[in-house]
Scaffold this motif. Structure first.
Motif, PDB file in Angstrom:
ATOM      1  N   ILE A 117       0.942  -1.429   0.003  1.00 55.10           N
ATOM      2  CA  ILE A 117      -0.091  -0.212   0.046  1.00 55.10           C
ATOM      3  C   ILE A 117       0.687   1.281  -0.102  1.00 55.10           C
ATOM      4  O   ILE A 117       0.305   2.297  -0.139  1.00 55.10           O
ATOM      5  N   CYS A 118       1.849   0.931   0.211  1.00 52.25           N
ATOM      6  CA  CYS A 118       2.799   2.292   0.251  1.00 52.25           C
ATOM      7  C   CYS A 118       2.909   3.292  -0.882  1.00 52.25           C
ATOM      8  O   CYS A 118       3.054   4.525  -0.794  1.00 52.25           O
TER       9      CYS A 118
ATOM     10  N   VAL B 290       9.979  12.345  -3.732  1.00 55.52           N
ATOM     11  CA  VAL B 290       9.430  11.136  -3.419  1.00 55.52           C
ATOM     12  C   VAL B 290      11.001  10.194  -4.132  1.00 55.52           C
ATOM     13  O   VAL B 290      11.318  10.069  -5.215  1.00 55.52           O
ATOM     14  N   PHE B 291      11.593   9.582  -3.032  1.00 56.84           N
ATOM     15  CA  PHE B 291      12.581   8.697  -3.389  1.00 56.84           C
ATOM     16  C   PHE B 291      12.003   7.150  -3.528  1.00 56.84           C
ATOM     17  O   PHE B 291      11.543   6.613  -2.524  1.00 56.84           O
ATOM     18  N   TYR B 292      11.914   6.652  -4.844  1.00 60.83           N
ATOM     19  CA  TYR B 292      11.213   5.517  -4.821  1.00 60.83           C
ATOM     20  C   TYR B 292      12.138   4.570  -5.558  1.00 60.83           C
ATOM     21  O   TYR B 292      13.122   4.804  -6.350  1.00 60.83           O
ATOM     22  N   MET B 293      11.829   3.084  -5.641  1.00 57.18           N
ATOM     23  CA  MET B 293      12.471   2.004  -6.471  1.00 57.18           C
ATOM     24  C   MET B 293      11.550   1.839  -7.697  1.00 57.18           C
ATOM     25  O   MET B 293      12.095   1.375  -8.535  1.00 57.18           O
ATOM     26  N   ASP B 294      10.151   1.358  -7.059  1.00 52.10           N
ATOM     27  CA  ASP B 294       9.387   0.969  -8.252  1.00 52.10           C
ATOM     28  C   ASP B 294       8.096   1.745  -7.846  1.00 52.10           C
ATOM     29  O   ASP B 294       7.777   2.141  -6.766  1.00 52.10           O
ATOM     30  N   ILE B 295       7.027   1.725  -8.667  1.00 51.24           N
ATOM     31  CA  ILE B 295       5.780   2.142  -8.226  1.00 51.24           C
ATOM     32  C   ILE B 295       4.965   1.412  -8.712  1.00 51.24           C
ATOM     33  O   ILE B 295       4.501   0.722  -9.561  1.00 51.24           O
TER      34      ILE B 295
ATOM     35  N   LEU C 139       8.848   8.492   6.239  1.00 48.54           N
ATOM     36  CA  LEU C 139       9.408   7.217   5.938  1.00 48.54           C
ATOM     37  C   LEU C 139       8.112   6.119   5.735  1.00 48.54           C
ATOM     38  O   LEU C 139       7.287   6.000   6.471  1.00 48.54           O
ATOM     39  N   ALA C 140       8.149   5.515   4.554  1.00 47.59           N
ATOM     40  CA  ALA C 140       7.206   4.592   4.296  1.00 47.59           C
ATOM     41  C   ALA C 140       7.563   3.195   4.976  1.00 47.59           C
ATOM     42  O   ALA C 140       8.278   2.267   4.487  1.00 47.59           O
TER      43      ALA C 140
ATOM     44  N   ARG D 156      -2.756  -5.370   2.838  1.00 41.39           N
ATOM     45  CA  ARG D 156      -3.673  -4.854   1.844  1.00 41.39           C
ATOM     46  C   ARG D 156      -4.632  -3.697   2.045  1.00 41.39           C
ATOM     47  O   ARG D 156      -4.505  -2.951   3.029  1.00 41.39           O
ATOM     48  N   ASP D 157      -4.963  -2.978   0.976  1.00 41.39           N
ATOM     49  CA  ASP D 157      -5.730  -1.791   1.203  1.00 41.39           C
ATOM     50  C   ASP D 157      -7.012  -1.973   1.537  1.00 41.39           C
ATOM     51  O   ASP D 157      -7.800  -2.993   1.721  1.00 41.39           O
ATOM     52  N   ILE D 158      -7.992  -0.879   1.535  1.00 43.51           N
ATOM     53  CA  ILE D 158      -9.319  -0.979   2.135  1.00 43.51           C
ATOM     54  C   ILE D 158     -10.273  -1.609   1.077  1.00 43.51           C
ATOM     55  O   ILE D 158     -10.926  -2.685   1.731  1.00 43.51           O
ATOM     56  N   PRO D 159     -10.242  -1.334   0.009  1.00 43.74           N
ATOM     57  CA  PRO D 159     -11.176  -1.895  -0.926  1.00 43.74           C
ATOM     58  C   PRO D 159     -11.071  -3.543  -0.782  1.00 43.74           C
ATOM     59  O   PRO D 159     -12.001  -4.142  -0.933  1.00 43.74           O
TER      60      PRO D 159
END
Lengths: 667, 190, 280
Positions: free
Chosen positions: A405-406, A428-433, A493-494, A547-550
């Motif tokens: 979810i992050c 935003v520092f990310y590796m993948d989206i 931090l995520a 997991r997310d809400i839906p």
């Protein structure tokens, strides 16, 4: 005289690739007592099953051996087919030629020989099979839902709306879970509490739902349809019937500096407290660890100001016993505090916070009333940096899995920041989206294209503080790993999503499986996501995996349907593979001598004492008796019995001995 | 020698890296944390995460570039990348291997001339005496690099402070040291 | 109390004052440091950069000599030598075939029984327990403790202190009466072996270290490695050139700082050998 039918399955190529099925069928056909033997490509298919049914009818078969896959796969299929053809289903056995033979050996004569052996021993066993009838047990049509977050709330409402009773227990003083802590939800940016609180109120008011908060599961006994649960209602130190939720006590409590759990430590609460204003039930509890009365014996201000006299300092925990038919576990997840990343300075620098703490800052009911402010000096950050994967996808220090979810909530946080701080700069520092849900990809693009969030692909090596700013040393891997240094005012931090504390103990109380990360195990990852391997216990939400809400809501409704399906029958059928103590003609009555070793051995407390009386009512002897409703057929008692008086139906001593001898006699 | 190299499907230089150092280049998911923390990445032609990517491709021309890179020589083996890598990839160990191979194949980057010269001078010094003779090292280094004037002012300052030994220290078992050098050089010719 | 002592090449030459201060502090606590007989250079950075076999064989010979002399523990004040010896011990202990192949070249026998202590471990074990009562001249200054790279990384092999924000030197200095400051460059590399071949890089890396120490008000930088000392002290001109200003913060070895706290003579501790005047 037995007339057994042998049906050897190719299982496509799964068995026939290494086993010569035709030869197995041919050899079996020559055995004494075998009236029919055939091999076929897919025994479980419709034509395959028809083959069995017609053979039973035409040849008058008295027993069936299907040599195919594991009985865990298709035993119900073949037993049902036999039943439809008029043969007692327990006269049908399966020889596992797949998991026990073809899948674990190379092609060759030895493999086929082994397959032949497996078929032979079962043919011999079936000769000693007896017709057995399924046992019926009643179903208690009340469900227990453990956990009052969005998943637990949804499951409770769905089950209650089918007309069945629900007991919902939640360990915190209020229901709502993590969803009540969020400010807005992705991808719609709905106000989280606005969409949640109506459901919370519905739960509290629903006639079919009994809600206990500040309550936990103490122990569980029984089996599907017939559970007995003990619930510990922790003492709130309040008489809930008298409390009106007026809030005088919380206003006057002198202990005001306890870090608020609901606000993730960013705000403070009192010792007698309601976790948040929209709490359900809106009644306080006393935190005994921090209350002056419990520590020093003084104060009692709340008791003095309470207009209805609802404070009960001497109140003790109560243990309640309930009878239920099914359980839905919805205990959710927690976040892994990132202090194991010393290079990021969490815990050392006040302005390095977690995603959940950011939610509380952004929330209108949070410690800063919805303004993004630095915890250190209260200033609004002009530059904010978000770090993805601070704990997830990190075998060296954190956990190897992705917390799912992050990516979405980082985009959401960055967007909220841009909306609240015009002119502010976010990175935003990310590796993948990972944005795989409906409308999710478009949501992330909005953050980048419309709200001007700077996405940099790379991780941050370290963060340190200098002159009140946080120096973030990162890299842009899409630009030949060019170093990127940002002087930020705040870093978010995520964090990783992990199983709740106490998940392992709960799983052990419920006798359900869990994985190495203490997430509860589903029965099958693809096809049975809401069931556990323990019949009657179902899963909903993030207790099974992040997991997310839906998805949590969908899973909760799925679990609710399983429960409703269970409750739609008045009786449950149980397999008759249970232990039975033998009975004989007088004067012996039974070979059981009444030592009752089996009673202490039985893990399910399923064996009782029975008195055999004569016509005058005098007791001749006391013997053991198995309760068919509780026995699980584990066979422990059979191993303990010194006189061999107890046996498992379908797996008697006779049958087992025959199998072994059939194997050995060949050699 | 790891038997993983035979089955893992990694070929070329990445496979050799696995065989000699147990580092599996496929573990790297290109997060860049190593490059972010590397003190010398801004002086490198290919920062460490890029070197990993080049090895992942198995492309011979990129592998050649790795061996000819300046990165591997300016790397200080400070171990910061290894300490922070989320996949615990032993990059410094890999760098040592790439350096040795680069030398053996005579592919050392010309820009690294001074760095390589310094290492060679250092080892030459201890080969004969068993312990470092600083003056010998400096002389050898300046001969190799022709940087006669560099640090020339340093020598008298060091001498004044008693930090420079005029006479080299010779250990007794010099033949033992020579034998060690001989044996390890023989291995390199293979 | 006798311990084996491996000074390494720099302690005999360009970092002579480190050896002087180590021996002075040891003497003050009645610890005899006996040099390993006929020890050789451990190979330092050059060996492991160029030739793996050599980089293991040279330290292995040292460990074999120490074993033969009967030492259970040896003290290795130079962080680079400490790193090479510990890594060699680890690699040979992990792989028996490698051990056989490497150690047969030295013909001395190797069992891996010798414990390798860095200077901080030696001080913590043999000096710190009795330190408090012996401090006559508390080192009453704000100090930035600089650990460098090889004392704390890689943690899996060295198993000493911790990689991020280590505390062992800070704890020692606290006991000596100092105020260790929290700063951001405790473990960032000083430029190591590039001192001669690429002095500008050292100027930049060491410059950042001195710069941060100065910004946070440090009056001295404390080190436990001769390479770091050399880069932060001897190369001060390059640092000043990078920072664009002249910084006078002295760099002391941990044993020099403790020696001063114990009231030992400044000349015995070799303070006059530094390039940057030791004003504390």
């Amino acid at each position: 005289m037995s007339k057994i039918g042998v049906f050897v399955c190719h299982c496509g190529e799964n068995i026939s690739a290494t086993v010569d099925c035709a030869k197995v069928a041919e050899t079996a056909g020559k055995y004494d007592g075998v009236a029919f033997s055939v091999d076929y490509k897919y025994m479980c298919s419709d034509p395959g099953q028809s083959l069995i049914k017609s053979a039973i009818k035409e040849k008058g078969l008295t027993g069936v051996v299907v040599a195919s896959c594991s009985p865990r796969m298709h035993e119900p299929t073949f037993r049902k087919a036999c039943a439809e053809a008029g043969l007692n289903p327990f006269m049908c056995e399966m020889a596992n030629l797949r998991e026990h033979c073809s899948w674990v050996h190379e092609k060759g004569e030895a493999t086929t020989e082994k397959a032949i052996d497996l078929v032979r021993i079962l043919v011999e066993k079936v000769k000693y099979n007896h017709s057995l009838n399924e046992i019926k047990v009643p179903v208690t049509k009340t469900a227990l839902v453990i956990g009052g977050g969005i998943a637990g709330i949804q499951a409770s409402l769905d089950i209650a709306n089918t007309g069945h009773k629900v007991i919902l227990i939640e360990k915190d003083p209020s229901i709502g879970g993590h969803m009540s802590q969020l400010s807005e939800t992705f991808p719609t940016l709905d106000c989280s509490q606005c969409i949640l609180t109506p459901r919370m109120v519905e739960v509290a008011q629903h006639p079919n739902i009994t809600l206990y908060t500040y309550a936990e599961l103490e122990s569980l006994e029984g089996f599907i349809g017939n559970f007995k649960a003990k619930i510990r209602r922790k003492s709130k130190s309040i008489d809930e019937k008298l409390c009106t939720g007026c809030g005088q006590c919380t206003t006057k409590c002198p202990v005001k500096k306890i870090p608020s759990e609901f606000n993730e430590g960013l705000g403070k609460r009192t010792a007698i407290y309601v976790p948040f204003p929209q709490a359900v039930p809106n009644k306080p509890v006393i935190d005994r660890k921090n209350c002056t009365y419990y520590i020093k014996g003084k104060c009692k201000v709340c008791e003095i100001v309470c207009p209805t006299g609802a404070i009960r300092f001497d109140q003790e925990d109560q243990i309640m016993e309930v009878e239920i038919g099914a359980i839905v576990i919805a205990t959710g997840f927690t976040i892994k505090q990132p202090d194991f990343f010393p290079e990021y300075g969490y815990g050392k620098y006040a302005d390095v916070i977690t995603g959940l703490q950011f939610e509380r800052l952004a929330s209108a009911s949070g410690p800063t009333l919805g303004e993004i402010r630095r915890p250190s000096d209260g200033k609004v950050p002009e530059k904010i940096v978000f770090l993805a994967c601070a704990g997830s996808r990190d075998p060296a220090k954190g956990i190897p899995y992705c917390s799912k979810i992050c990516c979405m909530y980082i985009a959401k946080h960055a967007m909220l920041y841009q909306h609240k701080v015009h002119g502010g700069k976010s990175y935003v520092f990310y590796m993948d989206i990972r944005a795989g849900g409906k409308q999710y990809e478009e949501f992330v693009r909005r953050a980048i294209e419309d709200d001007g969030v700077n996405y940099i692909r790379g991780r941050v090596s370290r963060i340190y503080e200098k002159n009140g700013k946080l120096i973030v040393n990162g890299v842009d891997t899409l630009l030949n790993a060019m170093p990127v240094e940002i002087e930020a005012d705040m870093v978010v931090l995520a964090t990783a999503g992990v199983a709740n504390e106490g998940a392992e103990e709960l799983a052990q109380k419920l006798h359900i499986s869990y994985d190495p990360y203490k997430f509860f195990a589903e029965a099958h990852p693809k096809l049975k996501p809401v069931e556990t391997n323990t019949a009657g216990i179902f899963l909903a939400g993030a207790c099974q995996a992040p997991r997310d809400i839906p998805e949590s809501v969908a899973m909760a409704s799925g679990a609710a349907v399983k429960v409703a399906g269970l409750f739609s029958q008045d009786e449950l059928t149980r397999e008759p593979i249970i232990a039975v103590v033998n009975r004989q003609a007088p004067p012996v009555y039974s070979s059981c001598v009444g030592c009752f070793l089996c009673v202490s051995a039985c893990p399910y407390q399923a064996i009782e004492k029975e008195e055999i009386k004569n016509r005058n009512g005098e007791v001749i002897k006391s013997v053991a008796k198995v309760n068919p409703g509780l026995c699980q057929g584990c066979g422990t008692c059979v191993a303990f019995c010194r006189t061999k008086s107890i046996d498992i139906q379908g797996y008697t001593h006779e049958q087992m001995y025959t199998e072994v001898m059939a194997l050995l006699n060949e050699y | 020698m790891s038997s993983d190299a035979h089955h893992s499907g990694i070929s070329g230089l990445g496979g050799e890296v696995l065989e000699h150092t147990d580092v599996k280049v496929s573990h790297c998911y290109q997060c860049g944390k190593c490059s972010a923390g590397c003190p010398l990445s801004e002086e490198m032609d290919y920062p460490p995460s890029v070197i990993m990517r080049m090895l992942q491709t198995g492309n011979p021309s990129l592998e050649d570039k790795v061996l000819r890179s300046f990165s591997i020589w300016v790397c200080l083996t400070c171990e910061m990348c290894f300490a922070r890598c989320p996949m615990s990839i032993d990059i410094p160990k890999m760098m040592d291997f790439l350096r040795e191979k680069s030398l053996n194949e005579k592919k050392a980057n010309p820009k690294a001339k001074e760095i390589v010269a310094f290492h060679k001078s250092f080892l030459d010094s201890i080969k004969y005496t068993g312990r470092l003779y600083e003056i010998g090292l400096f002389v050898d280094y300046k001969t190799r690099t022709l940087k006669i004037l560099d640090d020339l002012a340093l020598a008298p300052k060091m001498m004044k402070r008693g930090k420079l030994n005029i006479i080299p220290e010779l250990i007794k078992d010099r033949s033992g040291i020579a034998a060690i050098f001989r044996k390890s050089n023989k291995k390199n010719k293979n | 109390m006798t311990l084996g002592f491996y000074p390494g090449c720099s302690l005999k030459g360009s970092s002579r004052e480190y050896a002087e201060s180590v021996l002075a502090v040891a003497k003050a606590f009645d610890i005899i440091l006996e040099e390993i007989e006929d020890w050789n250079c451990c190979g330092a950075t050059a060996a492991h950069n160029m030739n793996k076999e050599l980089s293991l064989a040279l330290p292995a010979r040292i460990l074999s000599l120490a074993e033969r002399q009967g030492f259970k523990e040896i003290v290795v004040p130079c962080a680079a030598c400490y790193s090479r010896l510990t890594v060699t011990k680890h690699e040979l202990g992990k792989d028996p075939a490698l051990k056989a192949s490497v150690t047969d070249a030295n013909g001395l026998g190797y069992s891996g029984s010798v414990s390798v202590l860095n200077i901080v471990q030696m001080l913590d074990k043999y000096v710190t327990p009795n330190l408090a009562g012996r401090v006559v001249n508390p080192f009453d200054h704000k100090v930035a403790c600089y650990y460098g790279c090889l004392l704390v990384r890689p943690h899996e092999i060295l198993k000493f202190d911790r990689e991020e924000d280590p505390q062992s030197l800070d704890a020692l200095m606290l006991k000596a009466g100092a105020t260790p400051i929290d700063w951001a460059f405790k473990t960032e590399c000083c430029g190591a072996g590039l001192s001669v071949s690429r002095t500008n890089s050292v100027g930049r890396l060491s410059g950042k270290i001195i710069g941060d120490a100065k910004d946070r008000g440090a009056e001295a930088v404390i080190v436990a490695c001769p390479m770091c000392h050399s880069n932060l002290d001897m190369r001060r001109d390059a640092i000043n050139s990078y920072l664009g200003e002249k910084i006078d913060i002295p760099v002391l070895y941990i044993t020099q700082a403790i020696g001063l706290a114990l009231g030992l003579d400044r000349k015995t501790l070799g303070l006059q050998r530094h390039f940057v005047k030791v004003s504390v």
